[in-house]
Enzyme design. Sequence first.
Site, PDB file in Angstrom:
ATOM      1  N   HIS A 192       0.807  -1.216   0.000  1.00  0.00           N
ATOM      2  CA  HIS A 192       0.000   0.000   0.000  1.00  0.00           C
ATOM      3  C   HIS A 192       0.839   1.264   0.000  1.00  0.00           C
ATOM      4  O   HIS A 192       0.374   2.319  -0.427  1.00  0.00           O
ATOM      5  CB  HIS A 192      -0.937   0.021   1.215  1.00  0.00           C
ATOM      6  CG  HIS A 192      -2.130  -0.848   1.036  1.00  0.00           C
ATOM      7  ND1 HIS A 192      -2.114  -2.176   1.356  1.00  0.00           N
ATOM      8  CD2 HIS A 192      -3.360  -0.594   0.546  1.00  0.00           C
ATOM      9  CE1 HIS A 192      -3.310  -2.700   1.084  1.00  0.00           C
ATOM     10  NE2 HIS A 192      -4.072  -1.758   0.588  1.00  0.00           N
ATOM     11  N   GLY A 193       2.032   1.176   0.499  1.00  0.00           N
ATOM     12  CA  GLY A 193       2.853   2.376   0.508  1.00  0.00           C
ATOM     13  C   GLY A 193       4.189   2.118   1.157  1.00  0.00           C
ATOM     14  O   GLY A 193       4.331   1.207   1.992  1.00  0.00           O
TER      15      GLY A 193
END
Lengths: 595, 464
Positions: B322-323
Amino acid sequence: MDAGWRRVAAWMVVAGFLTLTGGAGVLDAVAPARGPQLTSIDRAARRVERATADIASGARMRVIDRDLQEHSNVRFLLTPWYLAHVLLPLREGGSGVVVGRDGWLFLESRITPRDGAHHPDHAALAANTLTAIDRRLLALGLDPVLVPVPRKGTVATRFLPDGADLRPGFEQALTRRLREGGIPFVDVAHLWRDVDPALTWLRHDTHWSSYGRWLAMEQAVRQLGRLVDPALRSSPAEHDVTAPVPRELLKTLGIPLEHPVFDTIPHDSLPGPLVTDEDIAGLSTADPPLVVIGTSFTAHDDVTREVSHLVDGLALNLGRQGEHLGRTLHDALRDGLPEGADVIVEVPTFQLQLQGFRGRGLHRHKESMLEPLTLTDPPAWHPLDVELLTPSRDVWTLPARLLGTSGDGVVSIVLSGRPEGARRLTAVLATDGTRLAVEWPEDRDSVSLPIITPSPGSEFLRVTLEGARPGHDVRVRVATELDLENATPLPGARAVGDGGRWHDDRSLPPGALAGRHVSVWVELPERGAGVDPRIELLGPGGARHLVSDVPLRLDGTALMRVAAPPGAWSTLRLSGAGPRPVRPITVRLVDVPAR
Amino acid sequence: MLFASATFLYAFLPAFLGAYYLTPRRFRSLTLALGSYVFYGWWRPDFLLLMLVSTVVDFTAGSRIGSERARGGRGKPWLLLSLATNLGLLGYFKYANFGVETLNELLVSMDVEPVAWTSVVLPVGISFYTFQTLSYTVDVYRGTTPPVGRFIDFMCYVAMFPQLVAGPIVRYNTVADQLAERTHTRGKFFQGVLAFQAGLAKKILIADVLGTLADEVFARPAVTTPDAWLGALAYTFQIYFDFSGYSDMAIGLGLMMGFRLPVNFDGPYRSRSITEFWRRWHISLSTFLRDYLYLPLGGNRRGPLRTYANLAVVMLLGGLWHGAAWTFVAWGAYQGAWLVAERLIGKRAPYAFLPSALQVVLTFVVAVAGWVLFRAETLVGAGNLLAAMAGDVMPSAAPIPYLFRPVHLVAFGVGALVVWNAPTTQRLLRAPPLAWVVFLQLATPLALAHMHHEQNVPFLYFQF
């Protein structure tokens, strides 16, 4: 739902959707809606933007996106209607506008001061600024009375939204200090204490009502020792109460004046124009010339029509039509201020509180140039050529990064050269919040465009030349770039946290601040570290002096002038709230000789 | 280009649909591929090259693997080429900044000069299209799907604009048949319009409205307990309505072009355990991680300890997907810990003995706490906010003025209705009740009006 109806509904939904999207697209292409009103500077900037936006970086597409967005018929028709219908029932504002009780509108920035605006020394700094203005004007042979303009929320308290964080103590501390210092001023809040705020302020506007302005003006004139005709002391009931009142905050919200929904929003029935030409004549005849410096006064001709001079230099972000500074300050000061004039200086308090403003807004003409009337000793800016512009174009923009904006300094953009062959050449400069236009006569080798430094975070400025014909050859230098090569780096330990605040101490060389004009250049490595930053001086025995809250720019840089009181200051402390910066902070002492 | 923008809604979409339906059927995939390149290139044309590289490499790898398999081989080098290319692109563009920043923090703490580094721009959607192309070559390698025949079909699969930048992650075998042959019916188009309208309303009228509230809270170093809860709840709603809104729009656009894209959400906040939550939230990612990471790691076939470890690893990597930040790693670890804990006691929540409604509430609270980790800028910030939610407020905390307004109450109310009471979008599409159809026709102009007011807020999942 039976099959037949389902089929009909399906057709209708599909047709409606395609009509809404495709139809809007066709309509926008054939008859685009009127976009926002732009100043001539913005229009010029847009022309340049369009000419230079490339495809590879996507800049061209973003220009198209913006144009489609701004000229969308759906936007023009639907959005104001939508905004109007969420404004009152849901008390929903937007665009920096907060809806208070009874539909009163407030600019959010004026009722929610940013972090650091409430430091105990802030009112003292503001009072010092006003004192400096007073002293400077006295030294010029002028007799001022100051009108600190309280924020709308401090007067219209009963209309504030829940949770408003006004801290009127700032205004109270400011007026107390002015009173203690013997500075002549009009205490507007006190003057209006028995008047319904609905009569002195406008509900959908940031300005005073005509009646409120009249009360302040009358008081200021009295304090200057002028005569006021008793017949002029009017009450609002005696005047026209049906006159339309300004509603600029509705426009700020996105409800344009020409949209049909604009007039459906209930507004005030306030007294209309209260002051006639005869009234003004009665105020100012047979007295010394009267000069009004300010914003709200100047925005209303009924008050200022007959004053001999008009200077709009203290609130550059508030001007109408984006070019007010060029129109008023430049024109009004062309011949200098009259000897022995009475001067009313209107200073918006919110600027003193929110923007670290220190009153460098006054300028005068000297040798055909606008020169700041320095109120405190400013750093001497080291000019630095930044770019030689293309000589063959009549309009261009100069993107520039402003270094050395001190929060209380004046940016001077100097254009030098010979605008040969150009007629009515106008040099205009725009930043985030300020626009200035000056005419460039053919017999001048340079023009200077002085502005108040943009608010922290403003990272661009545009310089545009507009002329009837091309052919000028102009060099531009930004006279705000400090010569940091000669600055003294201050090595120091890494910032340490102490629970909520971090600090970073730098040892000062012995005598570093003694008798010198020194500025501190700070570069914070991370944006997140810029919450409520401060610079303090530490001395022996726990002595401590706040230099200032630091008006940090978005890129994490700041320049502060160190006005150190006498003492053996040994340490410079930079501190802030939130997580400490991980990487080292750069601090340099910039030695600036006095002018 | 954003779905919720004037450019997309009034120019690109009608023009594209016109061109698409005017194109003869056999060339429609080509039209879709070209349209998708315009859509993607609108943001940064130069990054089209990256997508093209990924497309060509994986198409070639898939074809070669297919040829090798036909000759009795396996084509492993081609699989490795595909893995190296896609993971290399993802690693460089998504994680290089994070890696260098972490290294520099380490160096600084040791009083060593940090490494000079120019930040890399993250190409939008790279996490999604690299996963898609990876899934294709892995499936071909495994023999579960045949290699694609036409390059145009593969190009269309990789670049298909409805789901290109924020999912759902569409595996090749899901749409393989549709790429070659798909039906275009009025019924599908109608469903597509409804799904798109539902997504638009979710995104603009709920996610964007509550997003302003969440942003206010998460931007503060210290907040009060009520504000902390408001911010956390607002973000919990925002991320669901933003992401599921985007998925609805993607599914709707797919339907308008004759595609049936996989469902990505199935009422996740109605779950009674975190295990169930992950069966309902971002389903395309969950199944991707299950099939391409969890099962190859051994799944639950190698004993309980290995199962727990696999779960934890999968969720950690899922968080990192996600990041590139420690907060996402922490979020992944948090979710993994819950999944392990629930598996320890028999794939159910520790509070499974409570009435069903209370289980839903408690699972929701667990999710809310997780979203705080997910949204916060730093772990310290997340810790402060969680502490504030628990009543441990920092001394400098003060109520945030004008934080909670009536419009938020409306957005929360409608949001709660949709989350817990309304049928899911996929059920709505099967037999849309008239009331919902009418509601969506009213909500669409409101959403457009609000969209113009808010000046196009990007989707949250663009950044992942």
